[in-house]
Motif scaffolding. Structure first.
Motif: not given
Length: 378
Positions: A75-77, A82-87
């Motif tokens: 993940v870049e951004s 979106v709360t499930e993923f982070q960079p």
């Protein structure tokens, strides 16, 4: 990351029109919008479904596009909401999303998602939205993913977070081929211990089906393919027998019936040809045999006789191996990390994105199982 919120210019393999070589181009990938994730693609496999779109499906409204849907990246951004993923998260894009809110997602009876088919236009198999442009033109995202690119933007419901220790150049294959075949045997056919199975077609999906039959405890697994070079790989993954239809002067379902005292308990078709689908069904034991159709085609219809089913045969279809995608993909990655799932054995070639047309030729000639393209460094 320093690129967050900015348009990223990067490299991708663009299919400008059907039945033509892909062209390596500089593209522009816009920042993710609400509920979207922008992903740096590290590795991507070449699946026959990509070739189907390019050479067989060839719907005029599906071009220009960036193909590719079997990949892994970082993940870049992230976009708003979106709360499930982070960079920095390691992820696998998924062509079959799981919103977890619709009646299909909430049902244990299916792995389908109503929202999934709002994201993808079925006639052309491209995403309804796209964040990618090239030379001032909108580039469609194949099945909403487009992984033959250094960066892509995907709805968060079509992305699965995976073990951060997972090797992306291996587990990318879990994003399509391995789940599709393995799950067709385990989840859809529900192969049981001690049974006899036949798998038609020994590409990556078929070989994964062989592996699934073995994992489910099948006693006998007959691998069927007209390419004898696939036989040894099938046996590595669990096949007990190999049959080449060209070696026999009678229909393959009659050959299998003679080998199995009337027919197999389960058959899995992984070719995408209607004549093979018919053979797979007829190879099943009339009283209780289960035939699962996995191979994709939109250009033909399969004809069956009612008597093929009336006595007790079951004909079923399977998409993405029956896995609920965001749940199933991390589980399959974990199985690989725990050495309970074979993945490395499927990779016969490693190439770069610049060599994509060479990889396509290998697949067209049946000279590979899976070619993995190294797209970006981790």
């Amino acid at each position: 990351m320093s690129t967050a919120g900015k348009v990223i210019k990067c490299k991708a393999a663009v299919a400008w029109e059907p039945n033509k070589p892909l062209v390596i181009e500089e593209i522009e990938v816009a920042p993710p919008e609400a509920n979207e994730v922008r992903i740096k693609i590290v590795a991507t496999g070449l699946c026959h479904s990509d070739l189907y779109h390019l050479y067989e499906g060839m719907h005029k409204d599906g071009f220009p596009t960036i193909l590719g849907h079997e990949a892994a990246g970082i993940v870049e951004s992230i976009g708003p909401g979106v709360t499930e993923f982070q960079p920095g998260d390691k992820v696998i894009p998924i062509f079959l999303s799981q919103c977890k809110e619709c009646c299909f997602c909430k049902s244990p009876k299916t792995n389908q998602c109503i929202v999934a088919w709002k994201r993808v236009i079925m006639e052309s198999l491209v995403g309804a939205e796209s964040r990618i442009t090239c030379k001032g033109k909108k580039i469609f995202q194949f099945v909403g993913t487009s992984t033959f690119s250094e960066y892509t933007v995907i709805d968060q419901i079509a992305v699965a977070k995976i073990d951060p220790a997972a090797p992306l150049d291996k587990v990318c294959l879990i994003g399509c081929g391995i789940c599709t075949g393995y799950g067709a045997a385990v989840n859809t056919a529900k192969v049981d211990s001690g049974s006899t199975c036949a798998v038609f077609g020994l590409g990556a999906v078929g070989l994964a089906a062989v592996m699934g039959c073995k994992a489910a405890g099948a006693k006998r697994i007959i691998a069927v393919d007209i390419n004898p070079e696939k036989a040894d790989k099938a046996k590595v993954l669990g096949a007990t027998n190999y049959v080449n239809p060209k070696d026999h002067n009678k229909p393959i379902h009659e050959v299998l019936a003679e080998m199995t005292n009337g027919g197999v308990d389960f058959s899995v078709e992984c070719v995408g040809r209607v004549d093979v689908m018919r053979s797979a069904l007829e190879s099943c034991l009339p009283a209780w045999g289960v035939c699962v159709i996995v191979g994709w085609t939109q250009v033909s219809e399969v004809a069956i006789q009612p008597t093929d089913l009336i006595a007790g045969r079951t004909l079923k279809g399977s998409l993405f191996g029956g896995f609920k995608s965001k749940d199933g993909v991390p589980q399959m990655v974990k199985a690989y990390m725990d050495k309970k799932l074979q993945v490395d054995e499927f990779i016969t070639h490693n190439m770069t994105l610049d060599q994509i047309n060479d990889a396509i030729e290998l697949m067209k000639l049946g000279k590979c199982i899976r070619t993995v393209m190294n797209v970006s460094p981790q």
